[in-house]
Design a protein around this motif. Structure first.
Motif, mmCIF file in Angstrom:
data_model
loop_
_atom_site.group_PDB
_atom_site.id
_atom_site.type_symbol
_atom_site.label_atom_id
_atom_site.label_comp_id
_atom_site.label_asym_id
_atom_site.label_seq_id
_atom_site.Cartn_x
_atom_site.Cartn_y
_atom_site.Cartn_z
ATOM 1 N N MET A 31 5.470 43.175 -29.669
ATOM 2 C CA MET A 31 5.951 42.221 -30.670
ATOM 3 C C MET A 31 5.364 42.439 -32.063
ATOM 4 O O MET A 31 5.909 41.912 -33.040
ATOM 5 C CB MET A 31 5.628 40.796 -30.222
ATOM 6 N N SER A 32 4.269 43.153 -32.173
ATOM 7 C CA SER A 32 3.630 43.292 -33.483
ATOM 8 C C SER A 32 4.526 43.945 -34.535
ATOM 9 O O SER A 32 4.482 43.529 -35.703
ATOM 10 C CB SER A 32 2.319 44.073 -33.340
ATOM 11 N N PRO A 33 5.362 44.950 -34.191
ATOM 12 C CA PRO A 33 6.261 45.463 -35.231
ATOM 13 C C PRO A 33 7.204 44.392 -35.771
ATOM 14 O O PRO A 33 7.490 44.366 -36.977
ATOM 15 C CB PRO A 33 7.030 46.585 -34.518
ATOM 16 N N ALA A 34 7.686 43.496 -34.909
ATOM 17 C CA ALA A 34 8.555 42.422 -35.378
ATOM 18 C C ALA A 34 7.800 41.458 -36.286
ATOM 19 O O ALA A 34 8.320 41.009 -37.318
ATOM 20 C CB ALA A 34 9.147 41.675 -34.178
ATOM 21 N N VAL A 35 6.553 41.121 -35.910
ATOM 22 C CA VAL A 35 5.752 40.238 -36.760
ATOM 23 C C VAL A 35 5.502 40.889 -38.120
ATOM 24 O O VAL A 35 5.637 40.242 -39.175
ATOM 25 C CB VAL A 35 4.423 39.900 -36.057
ATOM 26 N N TRP A 88 7.341 43.077 -39.605
ATOM 27 C CA TRP A 88 8.600 43.106 -40.340
ATOM 28 C C TRP A 88 8.870 41.755 -41.006
ATOM 29 O O TRP A 88 9.291 41.690 -42.160
ATOM 30 C CB TRP A 88 9.738 43.462 -39.389
ATOM 31 N N VAL A 89 8.622 40.665 -40.287
ATOM 32 C CA VAL A 89 8.830 39.337 -40.859
ATOM 33 C C VAL A 89 7.836 39.076 -41.990
ATOM 34 O O VAL A 89 8.184 38.496 -43.023
ATOM 35 C CB VAL A 89 8.711 38.259 -39.764
ATOM 36 N N VAL A 121 8.333 34.801 -34.038
ATOM 37 C CA VAL A 121 8.541 35.899 -33.080
ATOM 38 C C VAL A 121 8.251 35.439 -31.663
ATOM 39 O O VAL A 121 8.999 35.768 -30.721
ATOM 40 C CB VAL A 121 7.660 37.099 -33.467
ATOM 41 N N GLY A 171 10.991 35.344 -28.801
ATOM 42 C CA GLY A 171 10.804 36.110 -27.578
ATOM 43 C C GLY A 171 10.880 35.251 -26.333
ATOM 44 O O GLY A 171 11.514 35.624 -25.337
ATOM 45 N N ARG A 219 7.322 50.579 -26.838
ATOM 46 C CA ARG A 219 8.673 50.674 -27.404
ATOM 47 C C ARG A 219 9.483 51.762 -26.709
ATOM 48 O O ARG A 219 10.667 51.561 -26.385
ATOM 49 C CB ARG A 219 8.572 50.940 -28.901
#
Length: 370
Positions: free
Chosen positions: A64-68, A70-71, A85, A89, A224
């Motif tokens: 999830m860190s890439p999504a965080v 990105w936000v 996120v 999720g 990923r």
């Protein structure tokens, strides 16, 4: 007399062969190491649930860190980005579980009828086929299976209490995992810097901190890439099951997706479930076609998808992967099998980074911990 005593003691020590002295020195050090490992193992058994919860939180944080990030790059505060996120999720997971449960409930009755018909066909084949078993032998086998599945009513209260305790421990582990995941996503870098600052000597802090970051990047890449491979496997096998008319293709696809997170072994086991479902519902010919689909997907995964997507993320020999999975399963069950390879891959990257003497070091005005 003192000199002669010292000389005598020196002579006695000198009379011991050097190889024996070295073996004794190595031996007592090995005993100390074994005692330390035993204490660590006892602590691991005591804190097994907590350790697994934190390890799963680390794995999900890598996912999830890439999504965080990105936000956050869109101007959102990191705490709010983490909450968004996490909620997203959990909502997606709840939606998938709802679809899986509804599909399973809707198709379970029909699958049970087909399974009963398949069992009857198998019984007829065992009697009239090449094995030529008698009805009495089959009755004995079914009687043993029934006795093995029979519920001891006297033990129901104890079983209920044990089940309640297991459920409570599971819920507690889930809450701990969510709590840990939130702070890993929000403060992961600061937590790691703090741990390095209080445990590592000043001259080594830069290298250890960068090695930890490299290990986490490997973990992110692994999760990923594995998720992408698992999604492709699940899609291919789910579509194949739907085309062949196998019941519950979506449920089978979800099981394949989850099983693919255990390299090599998980996909084979869940693919075998798809073959068994095809055999129970549609007969031997459809099961053979489903088996061909599963084998084809496994070959595609092993020779194309994994080298292409995981080749740069996990630099581990296939033997190391298999040994990691089997050792993790032996030591910690299914959770250990899932966590073994990403942890070993991250540890491999960290060790490589620490042993890399060519890594540039910061100068006097470079980045240091204060």
């Amino acid at each position: 007399m003192g000199g002669s005593g010292a000389h005598g003691r020196g002579g006695a020590a000198g009379s011991v062969p050097r190889g024996l002295r070295v073996a004794a020195a190595v031996g007592w050090r090995l005993l100390v190491l074994a005692a330390v490992l035993w204490v660590c193992w006892q602590l691991f058994e005591m804190l097994y649930g907590e350790i697994v919860s934190v390890a799963v939180a680390a794995l999900l944080a890598a996912l999830m860190s890439p999504a965080v990030n990105w936000v956050v790059r869109r101007g959102v505060h990191r705490t709010l980005a983490t909450v968004l996120v996490l909620v997203g999720g959990l909502g997606a997971l709840a939606a998938v579980l709802a679809v899986v449960i509804n599909t399973l409930v809707a198709g379970l009755a029909g699958l049970a009828e087909q399974l009963a018909a398949s069992v009857e066909q198998i019984r007829t084949w065992l009697i009239r086929g090449p094995l030529s078993l008698s009805q009495q032998q089959l009755n004995q086998v079914f009687q043993q299976l029934t006795e093995g599945l029979r519920i001891d009513r006297g033990a129901l209260p104890t079983t209920a209490l044990a089940t309640t305790g297991t459920v409570l421990r599971f819920l507690g582990g889930m809450l701990l995992g969510l709590f840990t995941l939130f702070f890993f996503l929000r403060d992961g870098a600061r937590i790691w810097s703090f741990l390095v600052r209080i445990t590592v000597p000043q001259p080594l802090r830069y290298r250890v901190r960068e090695a930890g970051h490299a290990g986490f990047r490997t973990l992110v890449a692994y999760v990923r890439a594995t998720a992408a491979v698992a999604f492709m496997d699940a899609t291919a096998i789910g579509i194949g099951a739907a085309v062949l008319g196998v019941p519950l293709p979506f449920v089978l696809g979800v099981l394949v997706f989850l099983g693919a997170f255990v390299p090599y072994i998980g996909a084979v086991v869940t693919g075998g479930l798809a073959v068994l479902a095809a055999l129970a519902a549609n007969g031997l010919f459809t099961a053979l076609i489903m088996l061909a689909v599963v084998v084809g997907v496994m070959q595609l995964e092993g020779h194309v998808l994994q080298p292409l997507l995981l080749g740069h993320a996990v630099r581990l020999h296939p033997l190391a992967v298999v040994l990691s999975v089997t050792s993790g399963f032996t030591l910690a069950g299914v959770g250990g099998a899932v966590l073994a390879v990403p942890l070993v891959a991250s540890a491999n990257t960290i060790i490589r980074a620490l042993l890399d003497d060519a890594r540039p070091q910061p100068g006097p005005t470079g980045h240091t911990d204060r």
